[in-house]
Design a protein around this motif. Structure first.
Motif, PDB file in Angstrom:
ATOM      1  N   PRO A   1      -3.322   4.626  -5.912  1.00  0.00           N
ATOM      2  CA  PRO A   1      -3.464   5.530  -7.043  1.00  0.00           C
ATOM      3  C   PRO A   1      -4.750   6.356  -7.034  1.00  0.00           C
ATOM      4  CG  PRO A   1      -4.096   3.336  -7.732  1.00  0.00           C
ATOM      5  CD  PRO A   1      -3.695   3.251  -6.271  1.00  0.00           C
ATOM      6  N   GLU A   2      -5.628   6.206  -6.006  1.00  0.00           N
ATOM      7  CA  GLU A   2      -6.858   7.008  -5.969  1.00  0.00           C
ATOM      8  C   GLU A   2      -6.524   8.493  -5.959  1.00  0.00           C
ATOM      9  OE1 GLU A   2      -6.637   4.352  -3.645  1.00  0.00           O
ATOM     10  OE2 GLU A   2      -7.799   3.063  -4.966  1.00  0.00           O
ATOM     11  N   VAL A   3      -5.472   8.846  -5.243  1.00  0.00           N
ATOM     12  CA  VAL A   3      -4.999  10.231  -5.226  1.00  0.00           C
ATOM     13  C   VAL A   3      -3.696  10.253  -6.022  1.00  0.00           C
ATOM     14  CG1 VAL A   3      -4.208  12.123  -3.780  1.00  0.00           C
ATOM     15  CG2 VAL A   3      -6.065  10.651  -2.990  1.00  0.00           C
ATOM     16  N   SER A   4      -3.737  10.918  -7.167  1.00  0.00           N
ATOM     17  CA  SER A   4      -2.564  10.952  -8.045  1.00  0.00           C
ATOM     18  C   SER A   4      -1.507  11.897  -7.472  1.00  0.00           C
ATOM     19  CB  SER A   4      -2.970  11.427  -9.441  1.00  0.00           C
ATOM     20  OG  SER A   4      -3.363  12.788  -9.385  1.00  0.00           O
ATOM     21  N   LEU A   5      -0.371  11.923  -8.100  1.00  0.00           N
ATOM     22  CA  LEU A   5       0.719  12.806  -7.685  1.00  0.00           C
ATOM     23  C   LEU A   5       0.288  14.265  -7.773  1.00  0.00           C
ATOM     24  CD1 LEU A   5       3.661  13.309  -6.861  1.00  0.00           C
ATOM     25  CD2 LEU A   5       4.301  13.083  -9.268  1.00  0.00           C
ATOM     26  N   ALA A   6      -0.384  14.625  -8.856  1.00  0.00           N
ATOM     27  CA  ALA A   6      -0.847  16.011  -9.022  1.00  0.00           C
ATOM     28  C   ALA A   6      -1.876  16.373  -7.954  1.00  0.00           C
ATOM     29  CB  ALA A   6      -1.436  16.199 -10.415  1.00  0.00           C
TER      30      ALA A   6
ATOM     31  N   ALA B   1       0.845  -1.195   0.000  1.00  0.00           N
ATOM     32  CA  ALA B   1       0.000   0.000   0.000  1.00  0.00           C
ATOM     33  C   ALA B   1       0.884   1.250   0.000  1.00  0.00           C
ATOM     34  CB  ALA B   1      -0.910   0.004   1.216  1.00  0.00           C
ATOM     35  N   LYS B   2       0.398   2.299  -0.680  1.00  0.00           N
ATOM     36  CA  LYS B   2       1.167   3.535  -0.792  1.00  0.00           C
ATOM     37  C   LYS B   2       0.276   4.696  -0.351  1.00  0.00           C
ATOM     38  CE  LYS B   2       3.724   1.493  -4.576  1.00  0.00           C
ATOM     39  NZ  LYS B   2       3.947   1.447  -6.006  1.00  0.00           N
ATOM     40  N   TYR B   3       0.710   5.413   0.688  1.00  0.00           N
ATOM     41  CA  TYR B   3      -0.069   6.467   1.299  1.00  0.00           C
ATOM     42  C   TYR B   3       0.631   7.814   1.140  1.00  0.00           C
ATOM     43  CZ  TYR B   3      -2.239   2.513   3.668  1.00  0.00           C
ATOM     44  OH  TYR B   3      -2.863   1.325   3.934  1.00  0.00           O
ATOM     45  N   TRP B   4      -0.140   8.837   0.769  1.00  0.00           N
ATOM     46  CA  TRP B   4       0.388  10.198   0.707  1.00  0.00           C
ATOM     47  C   TRP B   4       0.331  10.818   2.090  1.00  0.00           C
ATOM     48  CZ3 TRP B   4       3.096  11.476  -3.266  1.00  0.00           C
ATOM     49  CH2 TRP B   4       2.793  10.974  -4.517  1.00  0.00           C
ATOM     50  N   ARG B   5       1.428  11.425   2.513  1.00  0.00           N
ATOM     51  CA  ARG B   5       1.507  12.083   3.817  1.00  0.00           C
ATOM     52  C   ARG B   5       2.179  13.437   3.657  1.00  0.00           C
ATOM     53  NH1 ARG B   5      -1.615   8.572   4.864  1.00  0.00           N
ATOM     54  NH2 ARG B   5      -1.386   6.922   6.378  1.00  0.00           N
ATOM     55  N   LEU B   6       1.830  14.353   4.539  1.00  0.00           N
ATOM     56  CA  LEU B   6       2.433  15.681   4.567  1.00  0.00           C
ATOM     57  C   LEU B   6       2.907  15.953   5.987  1.00  0.00           C
ATOM     58  CD1 LEU B   6       2.956  18.490   3.231  1.00  0.00           C
ATOM     59  CD2 LEU B   6       0.734  19.157   4.121  1.00  0.00           C
TER      60      LEU B   6
END
Length: 176
Positions: free
Chosen positions: A57-62, A35-40
């Protein structure tokens, strides 16, 4: 140097979670299960905090970069993005639970506790039962004046003018 879509796709899981850094505190957390999660990462009141931005991939890089920019703007404006996210989620949950029927039932329970006459309660229930098929499942904040007017006109069309007048009064009390 920021991440690329190719680098994200090619990121393979390892035995321990690891981070792939993008720019301006945004990173992709790759878990052992793939799994790959976007974090800030950001600082709030002198403390390091992390905000979850979504799952790739539900939330793309852009999209992740857009969310990062919005969160950083909130921090600059003096708003904690994690707290604001919780507020929005709670507001959405409350808005979803406040249907016309739900609020009407709460109001009916209130006037019952106030020991209104049984004949009054029966009339109110009867009027509300006529409204429920039209407005019952709609969220209260989405009901427009025209929709209420359409319900009242349907009752008037059957020649029951006094019932329509009382129904308008009951609907108004539910909204208040």
């Amino acid at each position: 140097m920021g991440l690329t879509a190719l680098a994200i796709r090619n990121a393979k899981p390892r035995t321990k979670p690891y981070k792939l850094a993008d720019e301006r505190s945004l990173y992709l957390l790759v878990m052992p299960n793939g799994a790959k999660y976007w974090r800030l990462s950001y600082r709030w009141s002198g403390k390091d905090k992390t905000l979850a931005l979504g799952v790739w991939p539900e939330v793309s890089l852009a999209d992740a970069r857009d969310k990062r920019d919005a969160a950083r703007k909130m921090v600059a404006d003096g708003i904690d993005p994690a707290v604001e996210k919780k507020r929005r989620k709670l507001r959405a949950q409350i808005d979803g639970n406040t249907t016309f029927k739900g609020v009407a039932e709460e109001w009916l329970a209130k006037i019952t506790r106030e020991e209104r006459a049984e004949v009054t309660l029966r009339k109110v229930r009867w009027l509300l039962d006529m409204v429920y098929p039209f407005l019952g499942e709609m969220p209260l904040h989405e009901i427009e004046v025209q929709e209420v007017l359409a319900v009242l006109r349907k009752i008037e069309a059957t020649g029951r003018y006094e019932s329509a007048r009382r129904m308008r009064s009951v609907i108004s009390r539910v909204f208040r």
